[in-house]
Write an enzyme that holds these catalytic residues in place. Structure first.
Site, PDB file in Angstrom:
ATOM      1  N   ASP A  78       0.833  -1.206   0.000  1.00 24.94           N
ATOM      2  CA  ASP A  78       0.000   0.000   0.000  1.00 24.94           C
ATOM      3  C   ASP A  78       0.863   1.250   0.000  1.00 24.94           C
ATOM      4  O   ASP A  78       1.862   1.322   0.725  1.00 24.94           O
ATOM      5  CB  ASP A  78      -0.909  -0.004   1.231  1.00 24.94           C
ATOM      6  N   LYS A  88      -6.246  12.877  10.925  1.00 32.07           N
ATOM      7  CA  LYS A  88      -5.840  11.977   9.826  1.00 32.07           C
ATOM      8  C   LYS A  88      -6.662  12.209   8.566  1.00 32.07           C
ATOM      9  O   LYS A  88      -6.117  12.370   7.471  1.00 32.07           O
ATOM     10  CB  LYS A  88      -5.969  10.513  10.265  1.00 32.07           C
ATOM     11  N   ASP A 119      -4.200   2.841  -5.190  1.00 35.95           N
ATOM     12  CA  ASP A 119      -2.794   2.915  -4.797  1.00 35.95           C
ATOM     13  C   ASP A 119      -2.394   1.757  -3.886  1.00 35.95           C
ATOM     14  O   ASP A 119      -1.400   1.846  -3.157  1.00 35.95           O
ATOM     15  CB  ASP A 119      -2.507   4.249  -4.094  1.00 35.95           C
TER      16      ASP A 119
END
Length: 1139
Positions: free
Chosen positions: A821, A890, A1052
């Site tokens: 990742d 985040k 991704d």
């Protein structure tokens, strides 16, 4: 003189108002100056305007009143010019859409054998345009396309005399003919018997072709012929030129993009094994392809539901009631449809003067029974749905029209000979696909192989031939017609089983207030929902485009051909009124799209299978009333009921009870939607539990790739990903067990800040918990449930346990995908674009001994800012002490790169603060404002170049859309043209005002609408980064394919077998470096310069604000942000770049 940009904007003209700061103004009137913009500082957003005395024209002194008049006169002139421009643009849009609608209508008429009607309609609109006196009349035939469609139909019938009449009309209207026009004429003459007159006519048209400078080979190559048209056209040519040798055009097979040119050297030499060798035999695949064709021809698939069925007498009573109702609906709908069609037919053929476009030909494009099937299936879909999820009635009209078009397309392909040729070519393609020992000179690329097969099968139907796609007004009109029958004629009893019954419509229209606007929707009646909910039907019905394939998809070889065998699949998912990007893709040439298409093809060739033990656990929990802790939705019946209103309650208590009832209804509907979604996914997985299957892929307008089946796919939730495995298993090999352990620990998220060695040590230390999870997932210690991704963690536990117990892990055959990742991938691309050293280190572009966590780094900077404010007696800073954690900021950090606004970021942070039990909630709103401000400040400190690039993107998009009045466009590094589909589209449908039998003559298209400046500006930075993200994935895909390893992606997050992770990691890093060694920003600047900047003769030179905005546009596009000193090659040695 230094001017700073003000906040006021005139939306109509796109002219900014500027405010002066700390300057001395001159008495000269600004409107009389000629200004030159010499420099634009993007970061500070300041413009330096240099004045020269010699640049200032000598103006006679004017009285204040006269000056005001001049200003007003200029402003009014600009408003008039803009109004005229918009009127002209709308007129062009109406003309374009009219021509498209006319071409579609004529095409359908010709396919149904209504040649005379098609011809008369064409001539009707031609004469209408000649005799109209309306100033803005837009129903003017401007293209040769509708004429060519008529000519093609006449050519098939051999009606040359009619074709000559059509050609006279073309000549009289000065419409330029093309290769297809001449091809139709030659085909018709080739169908006739040879004679002196026939030869003379052939000679005449061959001479005309030569006089227009058209190559005869191009005529025969570029024509859109079906069936045997090419053979007859060649027959005509050979009557006059017996020695003529037709040279079919062969498309170049290799790439012309710098990033993938090296792959050209090995297109036919690299030894790559079959992606499905050992999972299925060639004979099985041939049989499955026939099954796939049969399923797609039906349009729907019925599968068994995994829902625990209630087999009580009451349930069977309701099932019988459903059968009775559906039989009644079929009967009444068929009778009503047939009678209504009879009325429309009479009107269609009776009026000899009115040949306007009507809906009638579309309503006879299928048999009446097929229309009834579609309507009944739609009632079933609504009855088994939820009131919570609903679309506007226009979307539902369009959806129903699309189902009709799909069925029509099936019939068209059968009649045109497409199906027979497809079966022949696909059989050869399967043989190539399954060949695991391809000889030297045979390509490994699916697209190349299909193109080679097409060159070997030139006779017969053109595989890239499709009828003209039905435009939006047609789809909406057809859907509206069918829905009108359903609403009028489908009834249910209310109550269903009561002795006193009243009929009510099964579905109905309703107006609903949404976001301060009224929306028209079509809803199922409560009785219809009750009927299907209590029947608990044992089967589910899906459109064939919503489920995986049981054979490999057709490779993408053009923008029209690829994906499912018969079903129409879009290579790019676009809004229905967005046609600019499709046009750009067709204009750029298919070779420019090869890298994009080949990546889609590579992903589509990977076969999958279901992880049966994981599926069984999920089904068990689902049928045991779910488990919200593990994201298995419970049924809506488990929703806690609110307190009922009782007599004697106070007003406040009644108000509270009503609010709770509304919340209960909303929550119950949401639970039903989630439950149905999981039911569909698990039922489809259960249907394929013993099968091998494939996912066709397409992309959004930015190039981001998705599987086309929406329910079961690897881009779904954690639970659904856990039940998908590679059908092809590979031995773990020397390092496979190592990667399997690391993958398992990465999924938990428990030691994400630790180095790899520490993660592996942690895995060994908890091996007992891992084995217990594998053996007793529901009754054991349940360690796996503490993971960030619990279901994928459980699947990895089972795989690791099986490998360790196999006796020889290196020989263990694993089917589990191993993930790598990206570390905040959007910020990785920004840091690489700007060569930002600090930013690159924080997102793991630079080598480090331990993984860097950008979210923790930003949280630490925010905490430092808070401490300073707290020491300065800032109340909010003191309140937030101990509450600034990684989790709080985040989401905001993650979405900043994708253009989140301060408003959106505040909502994100407020949501996190709300979840904190020990945070004083009365400070939540103010604290979220404070933290947004600090988070953005800290991000700018860490990612200096990133902010400059983001500002440049935003300024370019805003200035282009305001000044040029066009949607922003760019080309990805792999050559995909992108047009941002954000226009000021008015939700007005002409179909509402038209009669049900008439078709609107025009509709909205993005090419002829003003751009939505705000959306263009806000969306460009994230869209461009998404395109880079996709380009990196596609490059990795193509090079993994040439390296003979399995590769799939979730944007991704890259997946492969455990034995090939090292190879994928190397390729991933090499391709990221190769991508960012290209001058990406400079190429973008050059493209925007060619496309949007203005030349000196396009300026008014009147010192106006509009001229200033034009100068600003030219300057902003050319001012590429400077770069830092980060060495992009460092990525090659970064362990935690993708991990």
């Amino acid at each position: 003189m230094l001017l700073q940009q003000g906040s006021t904007t005139h939306g109509r003209t796109g002219i900014r108002r500027w405010q002066s700061t700390n300057i001395q103004t001159r008495p000269t009137k600004p409107q009389s100056r000629i200004l030159r913009v010499d420099d634009v500082n993007v970061q500070s957003r300041q413009v330096t305007i240099v004045e020269s005395k010699k640049d200032l024209p000598i103006q006679p002194s004017l009285e204040p009143t006269q000056k005001k008049k001049n200003v007003k006169g200029k402003k009014k002139k600009k408003q008039i010019e803009e109004s005229e421009h918009l009127q002209a643009l709308r007129r062009k849009g109406r003309e374009f859409s009219f021509n498209q609608s006319l071409a579609t209508y004529i095409s359908v008429c010709m396919s149904l054998g209504m040649t005379n009607r098609a011809t008369h309609t064409l001539l009707y609109y031609r004469q209408l345009a000649q005799h109209t006196t309306r100033k803005n009349f837009a129903q003017i035939i401007k293209t040769v396309l509708p004429y060519n469609i008529v000519l093609r139909g006449l050519a098939e019938k051999g009606n040359y005399s009619k074709m000559v009449e059509v050609m006279k009309c073309l000549q009289a209207d000065n419409i330029r003919v093309d290769e297809t026009t001449f091809a139709c004429l030659l085909e018709c003459l080739g169908r006739q018997c040879e004679s002196p007159a026939n030869t003379t006519e052939i000679n005449t048209w061959l001479t005309a072709i030569e006089e227009q400078g058209i190559d005869l080979d191009n005529v025969l190559n570029k024509i859109d012929l079906i069936k045997d048209g090419l053979e007859y056209a060649l027959k005509a040519v050979h009557r006059v030129q017996p020695s003529f040798i037709f040279t079919p055009t062969t498309s170049p097979l290799g790439y012309d993009n710098n990033l993938v040119k090296k792959l050209n050297q090995t297109l036919h030499t690299t030894k790559v094994s079959s992606p499905a060798y050992g999972t299925v035999t060639k004979e099985q695949l041939v049989k499955w392809s026939e099954e796939q064709l049969e399923t797609e021809a039906k349009g729907v698939m019925v599968i068994k539901s995994i829902e625990a069925l209630d087999e009580s007498d009451e349930t069977h009573k309701y099932r019988k009631l459903v059968e009775d109702y559906e039989q009644q609906w079929r009967s009444v709908l068929l009778d009503t449809f047939t009678r209504t069609l009879g009325v429309l037919k009479k009107n269609f053929f009776s009026n000899q003067l009115d040949k306007r476009m009507t809906v009638y030909p579309y309503l006879v494009s299928l048999a009446p029974e097929e229309f009834v099937d579609i309507m009944v299936q739609e009632i079933q879909r609504m009855g088994r749905g939820s009131l919570a999820h609903s679309m506007t009635k226009y979307m539902m009209y369009r959806h129903l029209g699309e189902l009709v078009y799909s069925r029509y397309l099936m019939h068209y392909k059968k009649q045109s000979g497409y199906l027979n040729k497809l079966q022949e070519m696909y059989g050869e393609y399967i043989s190539w696909y399954m060949d695991n020992d391809r000889p030297e000179g045979v390509t490994y690329v699916p697209r190349v192989r299909w193109q080679e097969l097409a060159e070997n099968h030139l006779s017969g139907s053109n595989m890239d031939h499709y009828p003209i796609e039905w435009p939006n007004p047609v789809l909406v009109s057809v859907g509206k017609f069918l829905y009108s029958l359903m609403i009028m004629k489908t009834m249910v009893w209310n109550p269903l089983l009561s002795q006193v019954k009243h009929k009510q419509p099964a579905i109905y229209e309703v107006e609903i207030n949404k976001d301060y606007r009224v929306v028209d929707e079509i809803k199922p009646s409560p009785s219809l929902l009750e009927l299907y909910q209590k029947a608990v039907l044992p089967t589910l019905t899906f459109e064939t485009t919503k489920i995986p394939m049981v054979c490999p998809p057709i490779p993408w070889v053009s923008t029209r051909l690829g994906g499912y065998l018969l079903n129409d699949t879009k290579i790019v998912r676009l809004p229905y009124n967005a046609q600019q990007q499709q046009k750009r893709m067709e204009d750029c040439g298919v070779r420019q799209l090869y890298p994009t298409m080949d990546s889609l093809n590579q992903l589509s060739t990977i076969p999958w299978r279901v992880n049966q033990p994981m599926l069984d656990i999920l089904i068990h929990l689902f049928n045991s009333k779910g488990c919200e802790e593990l994201d298995i939705p419970p049924p809506s019946s488990e929703c806690p009921k609110p307190e009922k209103i009782q007599s004697g309650m106070s007003k406040a208590e009644v108000h509270k009870a009503k609010r709770q009832q509304l919340e209960y209804d909303q929550r119950k509907n949401e639970m039903l939607s989630l439950w149905c979604d999981m039911l569909y996914k698990l039922s489809i997985a259960n249907h394929y539990r013993d099968r091998v299957f494939w996912f066709p892929h397409n992309m959004d307008f930015r190039g981001r790739v998705y599987p086309t089946p929406p329910h079961l796919n690897h881009l779904s939730s954690d639970s659904i990903r856990s039940i998908l495995q590679f059908a092809l298993g590979k031995k773990l090999g020397p390092k496979g067990l190592w990667w399997l352990k690391l993958h398992l620990i990465n999924l938990t998220g428990l030691v994400k800040r630790e180095p790899i060695s520490a993660r592996l040590d942690y895995c060994d230390s908890i091996m007992e918990d891992i084995l217990d999870s594998a053996d007793n997932p529901l009754d054991g210690r349940r360690w796996w449930t503490k993971s960030d991704e619990p279901w994928q963690t459980l699947a990895a536990c089972k795989e690791l346990a099986a490998a360790l117990r196999s006796g020889n892990p290196e020989e263990y055959v694993s089917h589990l995908p191993i993930h790598q990742d990206g570390s905040c991938n959007g910020l990785q691309h920004y840091a690489a674009l700007g060569r930002d050293e600090i930013g690159a280190k924080s997102v793991n572009l630079a080598p480090c001994s331990t993984p860097q966590d950008v979210y923790s780094d930003v949280a630490a900077l925010v905490e430092k800012e808070r401490e300073e404010d707290a020491n300065a007696e800032h109340q909010l800073a003191q309140v937030l002490e101990g509450h600034i954690k990684r989790k709080i900021i985040k989401q905001t950090v993650m979405t900043t790169v994708y253009g989140v606004t301060r408003f959106g970021a505040r909502l994100q942070i407020e949501k996190q603060l709300k979840a904190l039990d020990d945070f004083p909630q009365n400070h939540r709103w103010a604290a979220s404002h404070y933290l947004v401000q600090k988070t953005f400040i800290c991000l700018e400190k860490m990612f200096t170049s990133t902010k400059e690039i983001q500002n440049w993107f935003t300024d370019c998009a805003k200035t282009i859309s305001e000044t040029r009045g066009q949607n922003l466009e760019y080309v990805t590094p792999l050559g995909l043209p992108v047009v941002q589909p954000y226009s000021n589209f008015k939700y007005r449908y002409a179909v509402d005002s038209a009669s049900i039998s008439q078709l609107p003559a025009s509709y909205s298209i993005d090419s002829f609408m003003k751009p939505n400046v705000m959306k263009q500006k806000n969306a460009f930075p994230p869209n461009f980064i998404h395109s880079l993200d996709s380009s990196h994935m596609m490059l990795t895909s193509l090079h993994c394919q040439s390296s003979d390893i399995t590769f799939v992606s979730v944007h991704d997050c890259f997946w492969t077998h455990a034995c090939s992770v090292d190879i994928m990691n190397k390729v991933c890093r090499q391709q990221f470096v190769a991508l960012h060694q290209e001058p990406i920003l400079e190429d973008l600047s050059r493209f925007l310069d060619r496309k949007f900047t203005l030349s000196p003769n396009e300026f008014d030179h009147d010192g106006s604000a509009l001229d200033a905005s034009r100068m600003k546009l030219n300057n902003i596009i050319s001012k590429v942000p400077p770069k830092g000193e980060f060495d992009i090659n460092s990525v090659l040695d970064s362990v935690y770049f993708f991990s």
